[in-house]
Design an enzyme around this catalytic site. Structure first.
Site, PDB file in Angstrom:
ATOM      1  N   TRP B 318       0.843  -1.201   0.000  1.00 44.82           N
ATOM      2  CA  TRP B 318       0.000   0.000   0.000  1.00 44.82           C
ATOM      3  C   TRP B 318       0.878   1.251   0.000  1.00 44.82           C
ATOM      4  O   TRP B 318       0.569   2.245  -0.651  1.00 44.82           O
ATOM      5  CB  TRP B 318      -0.905  -0.014   1.236  1.00 44.82           C
ATOM      6  CG  TRP B 318      -1.730   1.236   1.393  1.00 44.82           C
ATOM      7  CD1 TRP B 318      -2.937   1.495   0.799  1.00 44.82           C
ATOM      8  CD2 TRP B 318      -1.405   2.395   2.160  1.00 44.82           C
ATOM      9  NE1 TRP B 318      -3.378   2.740   1.162  1.00 44.82           N
ATOM     10  CE2 TRP B 318      -2.464   3.328   2.000  1.00 44.82           C
ATOM     11  CE3 TRP B 318      -0.340   2.756   2.970  1.00 44.82           C
ATOM     12  CZ2 TRP B 318      -2.479   4.568   2.613  1.00 44.82           C
ATOM     13  CZ3 TRP B 318      -0.357   3.989   3.590  1.00 44.82           C
ATOM     14  CH2 TRP B 318      -1.406   4.882   3.409  1.00 44.82           C
ATOM     15  N   HIS B 319       2.000   1.208   0.739  1.00 43.28           N
ATOM     16  CA  HIS B 319       2.855   2.394   0.835  1.00 43.28           C
ATOM     17  C   HIS B 319       3.520   2.733  -0.497  1.00 43.28           C
ATOM     18  O   HIS B 319       3.811   3.897  -0.767  1.00 43.28           O
ATOM     19  CB  HIS B 319       3.925   2.205   1.909  1.00 43.28           C
ATOM     20  CG  HIS B 319       3.430   2.514   3.281  1.00 43.28           C
ATOM     21  ND1 HIS B 319       2.817   1.581   4.075  1.00 43.28           N
ATOM     22  CD2 HIS B 319       3.425   3.656   4.006  1.00 43.28           C
ATOM     23  CE1 HIS B 319       2.476   2.126   5.222  1.00 43.28           C
ATOM     24  NE2 HIS B 319       2.819   3.394   5.207  1.00 43.28           N
ATOM     25  N   GLY B 320       3.799   1.736  -1.300  1.00 42.26           N
ATOM     26  CA  GLY B 320       4.452   2.059  -2.570  1.00 42.26           C
ATOM     27  C   GLY B 320       4.594   0.837  -3.439  1.00 42.26           C
ATOM     28  O   GLY B 320       4.640  -0.292  -2.951  1.00 42.26           O
TER      29      GLY B 320
END
Lengths: 331, 471
Positions: B318-320
């Site tokens: 989700w973060h990257g």
């Protein structure tokens, strides 16, 4: 204190603080980008902007440039003009790098400004330090960076210029200036305060300015990108038929001693690989050992700069000419 | 538009507050809400108005789906709604990562699409998914489209959270008076000032010791690597803490409360506690919508450990879109799994727990920030002394073997001590919320805030983006 009063105080602080900071930055002009001349020039001039601006206002006045870091600030462009027959301007910047010189010259040339010759002093500091952050003193002219004038000027209204602005005000009220950046003249620095202290008692000045090193002989990881940028600069100069004279500064011996001999030799070898004709003046041991010739550990004085100009504009420049000069002076 | 830019602070915010206040006083609550929505559109549209259309389309779709789910709960419709949202996120965020991975795996050469990631998409997509699930569960009572639009678009939380539940936000919009009272304004101003100071004075200073070292990971020596890792751990801490506090503070100025999203995470004595303190609303989302459905809460320790691993892996993604983020998530998943399995067998004394937890998190942040897995490994090697114990000469030239000195292009060696002080501050000092709950307004606190504001304004010259904007 009630919530209401607290809120009023903080909101007022916020609004008045904002207005005060903007007004101070605009009217005191710590970095001297807004062009207010009612205060004497201070210590934090953004030369990268001001000098390019000056050249744009006088496009025909100069066609050749003295460039490099602050060490080059004491080189007299009038003398260089006499020796070369060109019209020199001192376009050196504090902590100026070959990359910056390249970008400025390319922008000037693109803008139709003549560029015939470059006189460049190389120092090793700029080849091992990575730049950190955005300094208001060192922002490039919009012509060079490609940004708009609005985006260039807006940050100066909120720049942390309190200290710089205060010193400018203090400098204005001093009886005589400590320093002068002759942006709208030669482009040189005049270090009046140092000169006065030297004239008063040179021995004392040396004791104060040249303490012994606390450490030395450290190895250096040279930054490859800096050499690549230097190489690109040299290629650009050659491709555009611009005559360039490069030399390595004769730094004060103790400054060179901070770096190991092995690392310094590597630095010079890598430079020579890119530009074999670089004149290495850091072999002039007798001169470099004598603090008499220096303002501080990183900057030599105008007589040395004049002598370097003489020998760099001669047919076969060599560091021994500097040693001869030193010996002559001693006699 | 950035919260820490002069344009936001001296033009957008005063205008928005003034318009909100006038609309409320003259025309009532509804008008004020329209002003708030309009201001949020201007805020987001200032970045790229085309993505405003995307946001509006997502808004209409989710409101429509929510309406259907509220009236007739259906797993199929919920799955369709969630899938459409995830597809949008997948397209914008992961397409290029997928193509690049396939190219590497198959030796193919499909062209990357270079899709520009809409700002804040990860946050508002998660918020909408949570909304659909809440509709399906019958938790959404307010069906006012304006309230829903504000719930999604409210500018303080639009770009980087907190990820708010519909049920905890919209009831506030149903009040007959939205304008904040004096104590709310005090709290809002305090959080805004503290957040601004943390961002422009502390986080941006730390950033100077992050970008260059991480861009030259292979060249870093012992102290440089430790300084870079510590600088990034602190930069992210102060940056995200600043954003979270500014978001809360701004919301309070409009009379709305956002949940606490950041609560001194480096005081945590275990990784599980860390995730209850760092990005609290994301942790809550992952727990409610992934961890519990995966059986993490009531099927034994092994299932809990496995669920934690899966959840954190997805949290990393989700973060990257990159392997470094996936591995970072995996590291945290492993930490959590280990904690689940071991926590009943022994407990560390709290100070030891804090030190161990921070060390584990620090090492994981290196993976999170590094451009490649190779870079992260290279920095870890330097931190562990596998490249020798090389220090810059300024302070350390007299240290004996095995230490040696070498000029550093990144640091002079003193910075690490300032950073150690900052770290001690994050672990020992009261946080803003604790200060806020214990202190009544005093002249002294007003003077502190005044000082912080003035120093912050002097550093507004070069506003930099909040780190969480990129996620």
């Amino acid at each position: 204190m009630s919530h209401r009063n607290w809120n009023l105080f903080v909101v007022a602080a916020f609004l008045l603080g904002g207005v005060a900071v903007v007004a101070f930055n605009y009217f005191v002009d710590p970095y001297e980008v807004f062009g207010h001349a009612y205060l004497r020039s201070g210590y934090a001039v953004n030369e990268r902007f001001r000098k390019v601006e000056h050249l744009l206002h006088e496009p025909a006045a100069h066609d050749s440039f003295i460039m490099g870091s602050s060490v080059m600030g004491v080189f007299d462009p009038n003398k260089a003009s006499q020796l070369s027959g060109r019209r020199y301007y001192n376009l050196s910047f504090l902590a100026g790098t070959p990359k910056e010189a390249f970008e400025v010259l390319r922008a000037l040339k693109r803008n139709g400004h003549p560029v015939k010759e470059v006189f460049f002093g190389l120092d090793f500091f700029t080849f091992y330090e990575h730049p950190k952050g955005n300094s208001s003193m060192a922002r490039a002219h919009p012509l060079v960076s490609g940004e708009t004038f609005a985006s260039f000027y807006l940050p100066y209204l909120f720049s942390s210029g309190l200290w710089q602005g205060s010193t400018r005000i203090a400098h204005h009220f001093q009886a005589s200036p400590s320093i002068l950046f002759e942006v709208d003249g030669t482009g040189m620095y005049r270090l009046y305060d140092y000169d006065r202290r030297i004239a008063a008692d040179h021995a004392q000045y040396i004791r104060e300015m040249f303490p012994a090193n606390q450490w030395g002989n450290a190895d250096v990881d040279w930054i490859g990108e800096r050499f690549d940028e230097f190489s690109e600069f040299c290629h650009w100069l050659d491709d555009n038929g611009i005559r360039a004279r490069f030399f390595i500064h004769p730094f004060y011996r103790e400054t060179l001693n901070t770096v190991s001999n092995k690392s310094y030799a590597e630095f010079k070898t890598r430079l020579r690989k890119i530009r074999p004709g670089i004149v290495d003046l850091s072999e002039a041991e007798a001169l470099m050992a004598n603090p008499y010739w220096y303002y501080d550990k990183r900057h030599y004085r105008p007589p040395v700069a004049d002598r370097i100009l003489d020998l760099m504009f001669s047919n076969a420049p060599h560091w021994r000419n500097l040693e001869d000069f030193e010996n002559d002076q001693r006699r | 538009m950035l919260f820490n830019s002069p344009v936001f602070l001296f033009a957008f915010l005063p205008c928005a507050l003034l318009a909100y206040w006038i609309a409320h006083r003259v025309h009532g609550v509804k008008s004020a809400q329209w002003v708030l929505l309009f201001a949020s559109c201007v805020f987001y549209g200032a970045w790229d108005w085309r993505y405003l259309l995307l946001l509006a389309a997502g808004l209409c779709f989710n409101f429509w789906m929510g309406d259907i789910l509220s009236r007739r709960p259906s797993k199929l419709i919920l799955c369709v709604g969630v899938a459409v949202n995830l597809a949008a996120l997948g397209y914008f965020k992961y397409t290029d990562f997928f193509i690049a991975s396939m190219n590497r795996l198959l030796g193919a050469d499909y062209a990357l699409l270079h899709i520009i990631l809409p700002l804040g998409i990860s946050f508002f997509i998660f918020q909408k998914i949570a909304y659909l699930v809440d509709c399906h569960r019958g938790l959404v009572a307010d069906r006012d489209p304006l309230h829903f639009a504000i719930f999604v678009m409210f500018f303080p939380q639009l770009i980087a959270g907190p990820i708010v539940h519909h049920a905890e936000f919209t009831p506030q919009l149903q009040r007959t008076r939205l304008l904040p009272d004096a104590s709310m304004v005090s709290a809002g101003l305090f959080l805004l000032a503290v957040g601004l100071f943390k961002k422009v004075v502390i986080a941006d200073w730390l950033g100077e010791y992050v970008a260059q070292p991480f861009a030259h990971a292979g060249q870093l020596q012992f102290l440089e690597a430790w300084t870079a890792a510590l600088a990034y751990s602190l930069q992210l801490y102060f940056d995200f803490s600043a954003y979270s506090e500014m978001a809360m503070g701004l919301a309070l100025l409009f009379g709305l409360r956002l949940p606490i999203n950041f609560n001194s995470p480096y005081k945590a004595a275990s990784v599980a506690e860390f995730w209850r303190r760092w990005h609290i609303t994301l942790g809550r989302f992952l727990r409610d919508y992934l961890y519990i459905p995966l059986g993490g809460s009531h099927h034994g320790k092994r299932r809990a450990a496995l669920a934690a691993l899966v959840v954190m892996l997805l949290g990393g993604l989700w973060h990257g879109a990159g392997w470094t983020f996936i591995l970072w998530g995996l590291m945290h998943g492993l930490y959590l799994a280990m904690h689940r399995l071991w926590s009943s067998r022994f407990t560390l004394p709290r100070p030891v727990g804090i030190a161990v937890t921070f060390s584990a998190i620090l090492f994981a942040w290196v993976m999170f920030r590094a451009a490649t897995v190779h870079d992260a490994i290279s920095i870890w090697q330097a931190m562990l002394g596998l490249k020798g114990f090389v220090l810059p000469p300024a302070l350390y030239s007299s240290l004996p073997y095995p230490f040696s000195v070498r000029f550093s292009p990144f640091i002079n060696g003193i910075e690490v001590w300032f950073m150690a002080c900052l770290l001690a501050f994050t672990m020992l000092a009261k946080n803003s919320h604790e200060v806020l709950s214990s202190d009544v307004p005093t002249r002294r606190s007003a003077a502190y805030v005044f000082g912080m504001i003035l120093i912050s304004i002097l550093a507004l010259g070069h506003p930099s983006t909040f780190l969480y904007f990129q996620f």
